[in-house]
Design an enzyme around this catalytic site. Structure first.
Site, PDB file in Angstrom:
ATOM      1  CB  THR A   1       0.127 -36.664  26.231  1.00 48.77           C
ATOM      2  OG1 THR A   1       0.371 -35.335  25.337  1.00 48.77           O
ATOM      3  CG2 THR A   1      -0.318 -37.700  25.310  1.00 48.77           C
TER       4      THR A   1
ATOM      5  CB  VAL B   1      -2.098 -31.270  14.571  1.00 50.77           C
ATOM      6  CG1 VAL B   1      -2.201 -32.916  14.683  1.00 50.77           C
ATOM      7  CG2 VAL B   1      -3.464 -30.668  14.192  1.00 50.77           C
TER       8      VAL B   1
END
Ligand code: ASP
Length: 263
Positions: free
Chosen positions: A132, A161
């Site tokens: 990320t 998610v």
């Protein structure tokens, strides 16, 4: 990352708001294609690129996020648009995509040629690898902002998610501290890791260093790994991680720059 950091340093020195610097840095990281976010995102198990991002403006306690978003180049720009243009905090899937189209955000016309998965070799394995991008900033007016953007974990199930777009899990900012997390999102969600850093500072009077280390240790006890970046209202920076390494860069108020991968 170092070049981007320098742009951010100049922006903030000239008086830009923390949120402007955070969005600019994360857009740059999304466009770089080196991370599993934006252009470097990897597809889910069905071959679909579903991206997550969030932004939080600490002073005003405003936040915006998108999750399982397909078809748009900059998820962090989409998250900011949710914050600025809707009464909501989080838009998901097809609803998020419809909103992005209406807001005129830049689409990805051909996903197969646009995305250059940053970790192609690992995409073939079963491991839930990750990568990320995030940014936290404190501006000259004392406002804190945090943002995070991700393609999620490799080999994720459709609709999965992670912590990134969940305010308080992977992303958090208030008047005290701004935090952006990376790692196996399921653990960060169950630890409410980002908000936990602020809570430790607020209720236990901890420094940002101790609070960040404590929140990570709590998450690690549940079996997770990863790291986070944080900056407090006095400009103190913490970038702890319990993973093998974490690509990170920081610039303090005196202009001292750090760009590192391992310890
Ligand atoms: N936290 C992200 C997620 O679980 C992955 C990462 O940080 O690389 O979606």
């Amino acid at each position: 990352m170092g070049a981007l950091l320098d742009e951010g340093r100049v922006m903030l020195a000239k008086g830009a708001a923390a949120i402007e610097a955070v969005v600019a840095m994360i857009r740059g990281l999304e466009e770089a294609g080196y991370y599993i976010a934006g252009k470097g995102a990897a597809p889910n198990r069905d071959g679909v690129f579903e991206l997550d991002a969030a932004i939080m403006d600490g002073k005003k306690r405003r936040a915006g996020a998108v999750c399982a978003l397909s078809g748009f180049r900059s998820p962090i720009t989409a998250a900011r648009a949710v914050m600025d243009k809707t009464p909501h905090v989080l838009l998901a899937g097809s609803g998020a995509a419809k909103f992005c189209a209406e807001a005129g955000l830049e689409p990805v016309d051909d996903p197969q040629s646009y995305y250059t998965p940053a970790v192609r070799s690992q995409a073939a394995t079963d491991a839930l690898s990750h990568g990320t991008v995030g940014c936290v900033a404190l501006d000259r007016a004392g406002a804190l902002c945090a943002g995070t953007s991700t393609g999620g974990v490799l080999n994720k199930m459709p609709g999965r998610v992670g912590d990134t777009p969940l305010i308080g899990a992977g992303t958090w900012a208030d008047e005290r501290v701004a935090i952006s997390c990376t790692g196996q999102g399921e653990y960060f969600i169950r630890a409410a890791a980002a908000a936990d850093v602020s809570a430790r500072m607020k209720y236990a009077g901890m420094s940002v260093d101790a609070a960040a280390a404590g929140a990570l240790a709590d998450m690690q006890r549940q079996g997770g790994d990863g790291g986070l970046i944080a900056v407090d209202a006095a400009g103190r920076i913490a970038m702890p991680f319990i993973s093998h390494g974490m690509r990170r860069a920081a610039c303090d108020g005196a202009g001292n720059v750090t760009v590192m991968v391992f310890r």
